[in-house]
Design a protein around this motif. Structure first.
Motif: not given
Length: 429
Positions: A138-151
């Motif tokens: 779960f945490d990897c899914l969230l962090l990958q989404a954050a990276r994709s959003a430009g974080v």
């Protein structure tokens, strides 16, 4: 070597709370950095259950589809395993509502696949029941989404200092021998509450007999019914079990410091018995339902331990630092709402920050509004959890709690409702 990196917001911690706020702000045009001390994927002491009331929020964060593809079965029954008692009742379904709304409306967001603006995007019917997904996934899914959003993600890096710098603040982070200074007007503490440290948002150590320590393990081959999530009540503590992803059973529990010390010194146990081994044996000896579920199961990795946990409500905004997740307030895990509160608190804060005026006055206003929204959404479930936990760990209470549930199993359904499992997130009603 020291270098400086400037952002609109710096989030310390990449768990569900931290990535929720970072991802939401990034999608609204903010320049956001996340600082995370651990390497992902990593397992973590956590019950891993997510209530269905969060699923519209997961869709808004654009990880709902991936979450559904990986999570375990729907949990349609709640139960109680204590001594020889194995009782169950219906899990209350989340109420469906109209399509999700931005709260407040996003200034700009990624368009849907058909090209329509984010604010016009339709939402599918909400799932009625929660499911569990391992934090390593779960945490990897969230962090990958954050990276994709430009974080921008600094990992593995540890935040070691926060100092004022005019209208902004400087966060010192370390990775090995390299030091980096991050600068932003908004600092978000999403580092949890268990580990003491040098940051002003971190708590000090405690050493009380009543301190609760958390333990967690995964098993495969369990015979637990896949749609059942039982509460475990045993002398000196409480816990839970749930069927998670890829056939894994997730079992987690909290136990008092003084009870753990007695278990490790029990005359039947060898002096070298570890804390995890003592807790595992105690669970098996105290709950027939646990023995039955794990009789033919195999451990999937070692037991994890953390704590002491810090239940209670803390300041959501103090000394120019916003707090989310357990850093803002922690519920007793007895109600299995930790991830829900983390996700929702991050969302609440991002919504308030994104509509507040710039400058210190705007941050102060956002902090006050966020704290009011936080207490409105979470305070009832924290008080309910504290009451249930106090009963669960009291000597002899397990016996009469089991008797009540055997005669009135609907109490389990009522407890699930009071814990917030059907309460919608603001902006999704």
């Amino acid at each position: 070597m020291t270098r400086l990196s400037t952002h609109d917001a710096i989030v310390i911690g990449a768990g569900p709370a931290g990535t929720s706020v970072a991802l939401t702000l990034a999608r609204r045009g903010w320049a956001v950095a996340i600082v995370e001390k651990s390497v992902f994927p990593r397992r973590k002491v956590c019950g891993e259950y997510i209530s269905a009331s969060n699923l519209a929020l997961l869709d808004q964060l654009e990880i709902g589809e991936a979450w559904r593809a990986n999570a375990g079965p729907e949990i349609r029954r709640v139960g109680l395993f204590s001594g020889e008692t194995c009782a169950e009742a219906a899990m209350p379904p989340a109420k469906d509502g109209p399509p999700a709304k931005d709260w407040p409306p996003a200034k700009d967001g990624p368009p849907a696949k058909d090209g329509s603006p984010a604010k016009d995007r339709p939402r599918e019917k909400k799932d009625g029941f929660g499911r569990a997904l391992g934090r390593d996934i779960f945490d990897c899914l969230l962090l990958q989404a954050a990276r994709s959003a430009g974080v921008e993600v600094f990992q593995p890096c540890r935040a070691v200092a926060i100092d004022p710098d005019g209208e902004a603040q400087l966060v010192g982070i370390q990775a090995g021998k390299q030091t980096t200074m991050l600068r932003a007007p908004v600092i978000v503490a999403a580092h949890g509450s268990w580990e003491p440290g040098p940051l002003p948002s971190q708590l000090g150590k405690t050493n009380r007999p009543s301190d609760l320590f958390g333990f967690k393990a995964h098993f495969t081959g369990s015979s637990l019914a896949p749609d059942l999530m039982p509460l475990l009540v045993f002398p000196g503590g409480y816990g839970g079990m749930v069927s998670a992803d890829h056939g894994r059973l997730s079992i987690s529990c909290c136990i008092r410091r003084d009870m753990l010390a007695r278990l490790r010194k029990h005359p039947r146990h060898q002096s070298h018995l570890s804390a995890a081994e003592a807790v595992s044996r105690h669970l098996m000896e105290s709950c027939r339902g646990v023995r039955d579920a794990l009789e033919s199961a195999d451990a999937d990795g070692p037991w994890l331990a953390a704590g002491p946990i810090r239940p209670g409500i803390r300041s959501c905004y103090e000394r120019d630092i916003f707090r989310v997740g357990n850093a803002a307030g922690e519920s007793h895990p007895v109600i299995a709402e930790g991830i829900s509160m983390a996700l929702q608190s991050g969302w609440l804060l991002a919504c308030e920050l994104s509509c507040a005026p710039s400058g210190s006055a705007g941050r102060e206003m956002a902090g006050r509004r966020y704290e009011a929204a936080w207490k409105s959404l979470f305070s009832t479930r924290l008080y309910a959890a504290a009451a249930v936990a106090a009963i669960a760990v009291s000597p002899g209470s397990a016996t009469w709690m089991a008797a009540i549930v055997r005669n009135f199993p609907q109490a389990l359904t009522l407890g699930a409702q009071l814990s917030g499992k059907t309460k919608p997130v603001p902006g999704f009603v």
